[in-house]
Design a protein around this motif. Structure first.
Motif, mmCIF file in Angstrom:
data_model
loop_
_atom_site.group_PDB
_atom_site.id
_atom_site.type_symbol
_atom_site.label_atom_id
_atom_site.label_comp_id
_atom_site.label_asym_id
_atom_site.label_seq_id
_atom_site.Cartn_x
_atom_site.Cartn_y
_atom_site.Cartn_z
ATOM 1 N N ARG A 3 83.432 9.146 41.644
ATOM 2 C CA ARG A 3 83.799 8.619 40.329
ATOM 3 C C ARG A 3 84.966 7.636 40.410
ATOM 4 O O ARG A 3 85.145 6.794 39.550
ATOM 5 C CB ARG A 3 84.120 9.761 39.381
ATOM 6 N N TYR A 44 87.136 5.070 33.574
ATOM 7 C CA TYR A 44 86.016 5.961 33.858
ATOM 8 C C TYR A 44 86.403 6.976 34.937
ATOM 9 O O TYR A 44 86.166 8.181 34.795
ATOM 10 C CB TYR A 44 84.792 5.160 34.304
ATOM 11 N N ALA A 90 80.889 9.156 30.217
ATOM 12 C CA ALA A 90 80.785 7.697 30.309
ATOM 13 C C ALA A 90 80.367 7.112 28.971
ATOM 14 O O ALA A 90 80.917 6.108 28.504
ATOM 15 C CB ALA A 90 79.778 7.309 31.382
#
Lengths: 287, 362
Positions: free
Chosen positions: B6, A277, A124
């Motif tokens: 995620r 992401y 990240a």
């Protein structure tokens, strides 16, 4: 897998002490790169070309051509604004697409991505650092264009207090403030495209493909924005407010497009940042 | 499982982003409808149409500033906006086309009856009409042109403005009301203010005009929106509305205009042809006769079409492109009105279908 967990305690501490080390090294790598310098130089050539052509031919524009072109002979400072109008549809998205498309795919192609991820940074944070580089370029590009334009304009043409679109004139301090706002507006407008480029870049290991896809998307969005049949779609296109910087050259300043643009770009940033992401954090890094 | 976690932000982000954009009024129409319903629930005593129109007449001294949105959908072909702001205003003919097909945003400053300013916010260009007392400045940034007009004693800067304010349309509406239309009042809301919506509906079904709606601010009487609907079309044919309004006194600097150095400055007397990019109203023709009455009336101008209209060659070309060949001449059919340029040089116009003009011409 999570690289965070694998990091030794000592290096983790150093990352905590210097949280911006990665950002700093990323910015240095980006702006010391010959390609970046060449792109900024190419952007600076645009206003020079405009100014020299107008100076050599010595002709006004009779209201044709890009906005502000007719004002150049009267006031050299307008070269910067004219160059921005010329650059926004193609050159700015092109150069930004190169930077954004290269972020992850470029490292993957060079085989350096896995080494970056060995460092105790986390995916990240690497993504954030890469995006910070893109945002810095988005700001640097309009600043270079406007400064180069005003410089060459001041050399070749007379300089006066600038006439705003509303017919009022502004002094040096006002001009400086408005120009700074304007550069920030253009940078803000490019943030959405930067996020799209970042996402595309996580999809592939071929940087040229990511760059091309980003630039093509910018072009496609602008084409859709020109079709009146799709006007319900226009407020959702990330290129819709690109030329809205004219509102900063009115008196008093109209803030509507600034706010709408900020909201729209934030939305694109959220959506494509999250996508980038998700893709990057779940991806198997093989190169 | 962590893999799914995620992806979670990527699944949530579009919904949040779309919600934020809609909520912040990127599409103000939705917000408007919601608050309209709320406003309707509050009020029980509705004034009569004449009371509302009297309220409008009192609002002449009001001071306010706000953002106007004007749009037209007359069923004319839409042109891609690729030519850009600088080119769109380059000739009068394309100026008319632009007015009829494109939408405009303008900022309005009003301080009583004698000080007004209208800024038409074009893309990378601006057209201004500034009035301070008897002095009126018209400014066009794309042409770098300023025109100074001195008013004799009466008159309003809005007569010269490329975009009409709701006040103008209100006054035109009041003069049109007769036995051939019905007026009703209902509560509504516009730009975050409670309004009275005065709806004019023609009794005749032969006219293209379906209804005209005027939204008047309940407190100040300032008209906040005007909308004209055409028969058989869902979106309004013409709509002018304040998207935001502030009833504070605008700063005096808004009404001061000095032409910038390097601009072309010209003086104009009021007796000359009025500038502005609006379409030529059929009623401004010379030697006009009216056939029929009410909303279905047809206006006929007797002498030479192009000559009477005062069209340039450029404008005539645009007119030819817009019209189509019909029985006995060339006709233009929009969703709200139609125009017939008869072969004998007469011009017919009215808020009726083109076929009605053809029969009137015979």
């Amino acid at each position: 897998m999570s690289p965070d967990e694998a990091a030794p305690a000592a290096t983790r501490r150093s990352a905590a002490l210097r949280p911006f080390a990665l950002f700093g090294s990323e910015l240095a790598t980006l702006f010391l790169r010959r390609r970046t310098i060449a792109m900024l130089a190419a952007l600076a050539v645009v206003p020079v070309l405009i100014a020299v052509v107008v100076r050599v031919t010595g002709a006004g524009s009779n209201g044709r051509g890009p906005a502000f072109l007719g004002s150049i002979t009267d006031n050299g400072l307008f070269v910067g604004f004219t160059a921005l109008v010329v650059c926004i549809p193609l050159f700015l998205p092109l150069t930004l697409g190169v930077v954004a498309g290269d972020t992850i795919a470029g490292e993957a192609a060079l085989g350096t991505l896995r080494y970056l991820l060995v460092a105790p940074a986390g995916r990240a944070r690497l993504l954030l650092a890469k995006y910070a580089g893109v945002a810095a370029f988005a700001l640097a590009a309009p600043v270079v264009i406007v400064l180069a334009g005003m410089g060459i304009g001041a050399l070749l043409f007379p300089v006066r207090p600038v006439t705003l679109l509303s017919g009022d004139t502004t002094d040096a301090a006002g001009l400086l403030a408005r120009t700074a706002l304007l550069a920030c507006y253009v940078a803000l407008s490019l943030l959405g495209l930067g996020a799209i480029g970042l996402f595309v870049s996580t999809l592939t290991t071929v940087p040229v493909g990511a760059m091309a896809a980003t630039v093509v998307l910018a072009g496609a969005s602008q084409i859709l924005d020109q079709l009146p049949q799709l006007d319900w779609l226009h407020p959702w296109l990330f290129t819709h407010y690109w030329l809205g910087f004219g509102d900063l050259l009115r008196d008093p300043i109209v803030w509507d497009s600034y706010g709408q643009d900020a909201l729209l770009q934030a939305a694109y940033l959220a959506v494509f940042g999250a996508l980038a992401y998700a893709r990057f954090a779940t991806k198997d890094i093989l190169s | 499982m962590t893999r799914l976690m995620r992806w979670l932000p990527a699944l949530v982000a579009p919904a949040v982003a779309a919600g934020a954009m809609l909520g912040a009024g990127a599409l103000p129409a939705y917000a408007g409808q919601a608050s309209e319903a709320r406003a309707a629930a509050w009020h029980t005593t509705t004034p009569s149409p004449s009371q509302v129109l009297a309220l409008v007449a009192q609002a002449r001294q009001a001071h306010y500033s706000g953002t106007l949105q004007q749009s037209s959908d007359l069923g004319l072909p839409q042109l891609p906006a690729a030519t850009g702001g600088a080119d769109a205003g380059s000739s009068q003919a394309s100026g008319i086309l632009e007015f009829l097909t494109a939408s405009h945003k303008a900022r309005v400053y009003v301080d009583g009856e004698t000080r007004q300013r209208v800024q038409v916010l074009d893309s990378l260009a601006e057209r201004d009409a500034v009035r301070d007392g008897a002095s009126v400045w018209l400014w066009d940034s794309s042409k770098n042109q300023a025109v100074h007009v001195t008013l004799p004693s009466k008159g309003s800067a809005r007569d010269f403005a490329p975009v009409g304010t709701p006040q103008d349309l209100a006054e035109q509406l009041v003069s049109k009301v007769g036995t051939d239309s019905t007026l009703t009042v209902s509560p509504g809301s516009q730009a975050g203010r409670s309004t009275w919506r005065v709806t004019l509906t023609p009794t005749s079904s032969q006219t293209l005009l379906r209804r005209a709606v005027l939204s008047v601010d309940q407190k100040t009487g300032v008209p906040l929106a005007a909308e004209i609907d055409a028969r058989g079309q869902r979106s309004p044919a013409v709509s002018v509305q304040f998207t935001s309004i502030d009833f504070g006194t605008p700063a005096a600097s808004n009404f001061a205009f000095t032409p910038p150095s390097g601009a072309t400055v010209s003086q104009r007397s009021l007796t000359g042809r009025q500038p502005g990019n609006g379409p030529h109203a059929p009623g401004s023709l010379q030697g006009v006769t009216t056939i029929g009455s009410g909303w279905t009336s047809v206006i006929a101008a007797s002498q030479g079409a192009a000559g009477t209209l005062g069209l340039t060659a450029d404008q005539t070309r645009t007119l030819t492109a817009l019209t189509r060949r019909v029985d006995g001449g060339r006709g233009l059919q929009t969703s709200l009105f139609s125009v017939l340029l008869a072969n004998d040089g007469r011009v017919y116009a009215g808020a009726v279908p083109l076929s009605a003009l053809e029969s009137a011409a015979k």
